[in-house]
Design a protein around this motif. Structure first.
Motif, PDB file in Angstrom:
ATOM      1  N   ARG A  31      14.164  -2.911   0.002  1.00 40.60           N
ATOM      2  CA  ARG A  31      12.703  -2.969   0.106  1.00 40.60           C
ATOM      3  C   ARG A  31      12.103  -2.268  -1.108  1.00 40.60           C
ATOM      4  O   ARG A  31      12.228  -1.054  -1.268  1.00 40.60           O
ATOM      5  CB  ARG A  31      12.265  -2.284   1.399  1.00 40.60           C
ATOM      6  CG  ARG A  31      10.767  -2.089   1.548  1.00 40.60           C
ATOM      7  CD  ARG A  31      10.049  -3.399   1.833  1.00 40.60           C
ATOM      8  NE  ARG A  31       8.677  -3.109   2.236  1.00 40.60           N
ATOM      9  CZ  ARG A  31       7.650  -3.031   1.402  1.00 40.60           C
ATOM     10  NH1 ARG A  31       7.854  -3.230   0.105  1.00 40.60           N
ATOM     11  NH2 ARG A  31       6.446  -2.767   1.840  1.00 40.60           N
ATOM     12  N   GLU A  74       7.984  -5.225   5.889  1.00 42.07           N
ATOM     13  CA  GLU A  74       9.093  -4.653   6.647  1.00 42.07           C
ATOM     14  C   GLU A  74       9.654  -5.668   7.638  1.00 42.07           C
ATOM     15  O   GLU A  74      10.879  -5.779   7.806  1.00 42.07           O
ATOM     16  CB  GLU A  74       8.619  -3.399   7.389  1.00 42.07           C
ATOM     17  CG  GLU A  74       7.945  -2.358   6.525  1.00 42.07           C
ATOM     18  CD  GLU A  74       8.901  -1.723   5.522  1.00 42.07           C
ATOM     19  OE1 GLU A  74      10.111  -1.720   5.769  1.00 42.07           O
ATOM     20  OE2 GLU A  74       8.408  -1.231   4.488  1.00 42.07           O
ATOM     21  N   ALA A  84      11.753  -8.225   5.816  1.00 38.76           N
ATOM     22  CA  ALA A  84      13.025  -7.628   5.417  1.00 38.76           C
ATOM     23  C   ALA A  84      13.956  -7.473   6.625  1.00 38.76           C
ATOM     24  O   ALA A  84      15.160  -7.750   6.537  1.00 38.76           O
ATOM     25  CB  ALA A  84      12.778  -6.284   4.746  1.00 38.76           C
TER      26      ALA A  84
END
Length: 368
Positions: A229, A213, A216
């Motif tokens: 994702r 995460e 990203a």
């Protein structure tokens, strides 16, 4: 050399440190910082081993704070401090003090740690597990210039990122962020080789992995493009794919050790991208004690905003009047790299139906 102290005080611990240094013939203190580890008995061994390995690069005084849970009401009201002092070969390249706090003194760990800090040296506090939601307001965290947590060890790692963003204070950092340093370096180097416009990104990795995460969010924050994702079986991060105006760029690591860098028009290259152990992560964090603005910017981008950017809203169908007044072609945006992020969002490439224009974001710092 090891010195055990039962039902002791911070003053006696300091005297034991001086006694131990004299006994091994090294009275001079050559340590560069104080590392405070706040953990429990279950995770103390692993944390202490990682800190000992990191001390070969950063000689330090390591204070391990273990708050012992008292079982009976009488024990919970009694206060006791037990300490184990290690110097010489038993403490790596520094000194180690293991502090076990019993009873009410466990609620005042800062008063025990404060007399044991090295004078005129920076302080780093590390929570391997059970980190507070706001490390800077924790009594021990308030003593430190650098506060290290690990969202991967929490029960809900991805949700924990939102709490970290809300409570962020300069000096906070996360080992989940440290784990992606090689990925960020490799992606920045790959984009330096090609002058292109990045149009979309996909980050692939195992579920409930905060490093995926964070990577990203960093890409979405720096490039201002939709980032998808996607999930894989792992281990950890497995792939990052960038769609650019000059073709695809992919960094694929299926086995957690060796990755393949693919750039359109160039031969594939094998790059070492192994998963690092905790000692390497802590050693990296101790190299930098100033605030990490890049981490703060990526963290504040937010998980919710990341998911929203990956699924933009559908546009209404154009009317005949809009089609007649539309220009023959759309202007292309300026080339984008991670080393120098744009001040405004990159425009969309020429297509039959232009996507909805994204609002400009604030100016960002130069990526590391």
């Amino acid at each position: 050399m090891k010195i055990d102290l039962t039902d002791t005080t911070a003053g006696k611990v300091n005297k034991a440190l001086v006694q131990g240094r004299r006994a091994i013939g090294t009275p001079a203190v050559g340590m560069v910082l104080t590392l405070v580890i706040v953990t429990d008995e279950e995770n103390a061994y692993d944390a202490l081993k990682a800190a000992g390995d990191a001390s070969h690069e950063h000689p330090s005084r390591t204070l391990v704070v273990i708050k012992r849970v008292s079982r009976s009401p009488r024990d919970r009201t009694a206060s006791r401090l037990d300490a184990e002092v290690r110097v010489g070969a038993d403490a790596g390249s520094g000194e180690t003090v293991i502090l076990r706090l019993h009873g009410e003194v466990a609620d005042h760990a800062d008063s025990v740690v404060l007399p044991l800090l090295l004078p005129d040296a920076p302080v780093v506090v590390w929570w391997p597990v059970n980190a507070p939601l706001d490390p800077a307001k924790d009594p021990l965290g308030a003593l430190a210039q650098r506060r290290v947590t690990d969202t991967y060890s929490s029960e809900q790692p991805v949700r924990e990122l939102s709490a970290r963003a809300d409570a962020y204070t300069p000096g906070d950092t996360d080992l989940s962020w440290t784990r992606i340093t090689p990925w960020r370096s490799m992606l920045a180097a790959a984009l330096d080789q090609v002058v292109c416009e990045v149009r979309a990104v996909e980050v692939e990795g195992e579920e409930f992995n905060p490093s995926c995460e964070l990577l990203a969010m960093w890409l979405a924050d720096r490039l201002d493009v939709p980032v998808k994702r996607s999930l894989s079986a792992g281990p950890g991060l497995t792939a990052v794919r960038l769609a650019t105006s000059e073709g695809a760029i992919a960094l694929d690591r299926a086995d957690g050790s060796l990755a393949t860098l693919s750039i359109d028009g160039q031969p594939d290259r094998a790059v070492a991208l192994k998963r690092r152990d905790t000692a390497e992560l802590i050693a990296e964090e101790l190299r930098r004690l100033d605030p990490d603005d890049t981490y703060a910017s990526a963290l504040r981008f937010g998980v919710e905003r990341l998911h929203a950017s990956a699924a933009p809203a559908a546009e209404p169908a154009p009317t005949a009047q809009d089609t007649a007044s539309a220009p023959d072609s759309l202007p292309k945006g300026e080339p984008v790299t991670l080393a120098a992020a744009p001040e405004a969002a990159a425009e969309a490439p020429t297509t039959e139906a232009a996507p909805q224009e994204r609002p400009p974001l604030k100016k960002r710092a130069k990526a590391t």
